[in-house]
Design an enzyme around this catalytic site. Sequence first.
Site, PDB file in Angstrom:
ATOM      1  N   ASP A  68     -40.411  -9.185 -29.911  1.00 14.87           N
ATOM      2  CA  ASP A  68     -39.632  -9.480 -29.044  1.00 14.87           C
ATOM      3  C   ASP A  68     -39.830 -10.682 -28.210  1.00 14.87           C
ATOM      4  OD1 ASP A  68     -37.914  -7.223 -29.239  1.00 14.87           O
ATOM      5  OD2 ASP A  68     -39.313  -5.820 -28.169  1.00 14.87           O
ATOM      6  N   ARG A 124     -16.774  -6.873 -30.780  1.00 16.68           N
ATOM      7  CA  ARG A 124     -15.879  -5.675 -30.656  1.00 16.68           C
ATOM      8  C   ARG A 124     -15.775  -5.577 -29.094  1.00 16.68           C
ATOM      9  NH1 ARG A 124     -19.652  -3.701 -34.717  1.00 16.68           N
ATOM     10  NH2 ARG A 124     -20.862  -2.707 -33.071  1.00 16.68           N
ATOM     11  N   ASP A 168     -17.820  -2.874 -15.957  1.00 17.77           N
ATOM     12  CA  ASP A 168     -17.400  -1.921 -16.662  1.00 17.77           C
ATOM     13  C   ASP A 168     -16.576  -2.873 -17.721  1.00 17.77           C
ATOM     14  OD1 ASP A 168     -16.361   0.001 -18.442  1.00 17.77           O
ATOM     15  OD2 ASP A 168     -15.250   1.116 -17.048  1.00 17.77           O
ATOM     16  N   THR A 169     -17.313  -3.289 -18.804  1.00 20.02           N
ATOM     17  CA  THR A 169     -16.943  -4.213 -19.795  1.00 20.02           C
ATOM     18  C   THR A 169     -15.909  -3.445 -20.658  1.00 20.02           C
ATOM     19  OG1 THR A 169     -18.855  -3.555 -21.332  1.00 20.02           O
ATOM     20  CG2 THR A 169     -18.994  -5.533 -19.573  1.00 20.02           C
ATOM     21  N   ASN A 177     -28.456  -9.259 -26.731  1.00 15.01           N
ATOM     22  CA  ASN A 177     -29.159  -8.999 -27.737  1.00 15.01           C
ATOM     23  C   ASN A 177     -28.739  -7.743 -28.143  1.00 15.01           C
ATOM     24  OD1 ASN A 177     -30.113  -7.789 -25.142  1.00 15.01           O
ATOM     25  ND2 ASN A 177     -32.274  -7.502 -26.128  1.00 15.01           N
TER      26      ASN A 177
END
Length: 388
Positions: free
Chosen positions: A174, A109, A78-79, A101
């Site tokens: 991609d 942030r 849980d960053t 990405n």
Amino acid sequence: MNTQAFPLSGVRILDFTQVMLGPCATQMLADFGADVIKIERPGAGDLSRHFFDVRSEEGMNNAVFSSLNRNKRSVEIDTKSDEGKQMVYDLVRNADVVVDNFRAGVMDRLGFGYDALKAINPRIICASGTGFGEKGPYAHKGGQDVLAQAMSGVMEKTADPSIERSIYPTTLCDYTAGMHLVQGILAALLARTKTGRGQRVSVSLYDSMIAMQMQEAAQWTKHREVLNWAAMPLTGVFDTTDGALVVVGAFKANPLRDICTALGIEDLSPTYPDLASQRANKPYLQDRFRAVFATDTTAHWIARLEEQDLLCAPVRALGEALEDPQTAINGMLLDFDHPVLGPLRVVGSPVHLSEAPLKLRYAPPRLGEHTDEVIAEFGLQQVAGAAE
């Protein structure tokens, strides 16, 4: 095989990526031997775990996710929590590369921007793949393959002006940007052996598509002429009695004469001797070709064209290509038994190293499969509850 034989053995990568651009890059690095630790959201993980047709809820693995995430370890963190952030910082102390990405600014942030991480580990390399770059009027836009096709000029061109513009059905942007990301990371790792310092690496879908059009761009900026390889007058896709084939009438002294010989019709090259006249009369030429190709099989016409040393090929479905002996000979398919999905066949690596052939070290991981293992390995027991 001894993992020391792999060129990136000993390189540790923290992988925040998801879906396609980032995961195809980190998978290639993992195939080269890097220890890729995939950082995933608790209970959800990589978007591709559940965005596509999910056949198994356990661990949220599916074929698409599995095609992009072999040889990686999955850790749930849980960053957004203080404990999770601390766990990431502790991992960074012993890492070489951090890859993401996200949209521009997201890692900053979260507290994981380059300035923050290099204060912890000056050797860290932070590599990002965005949609349109980290600055500028489109930096805020979400990156997506189709958007990059549209905004870079790739989608605007068609082989025939009567054909409507359409979305290229394979993730061209991609994959291209992902391979550029690999190049940047490898270059930064090499530079670090000389300087001892890490650095920022950034690529974007947009830049990759502009770069792919380097020939077209030069022709436009110099002469204001559109260079469209697919629209060349002697190049086209033609139906046969049992399928279709493509002919590229180029790179020969007189390709029109040779096409006419292969088709058994009169030589049209004296009437249309140069590219300008062939362009002006493309509809007529292609109609002549089309009428003759429609009279026999693909194999018949391929043989006739190859007798004239013309560039040609059958148009096939992906399934046919995967079953072609050349695909197997080139080692482009990897078969293994997945603990969730069972027998699975995925595309291997297009880069073949004689001293480090592709090896499956880790099956595409279940969500959080290696959380406890990594916590123990790095001595992070104090934050063991961060993924709960």
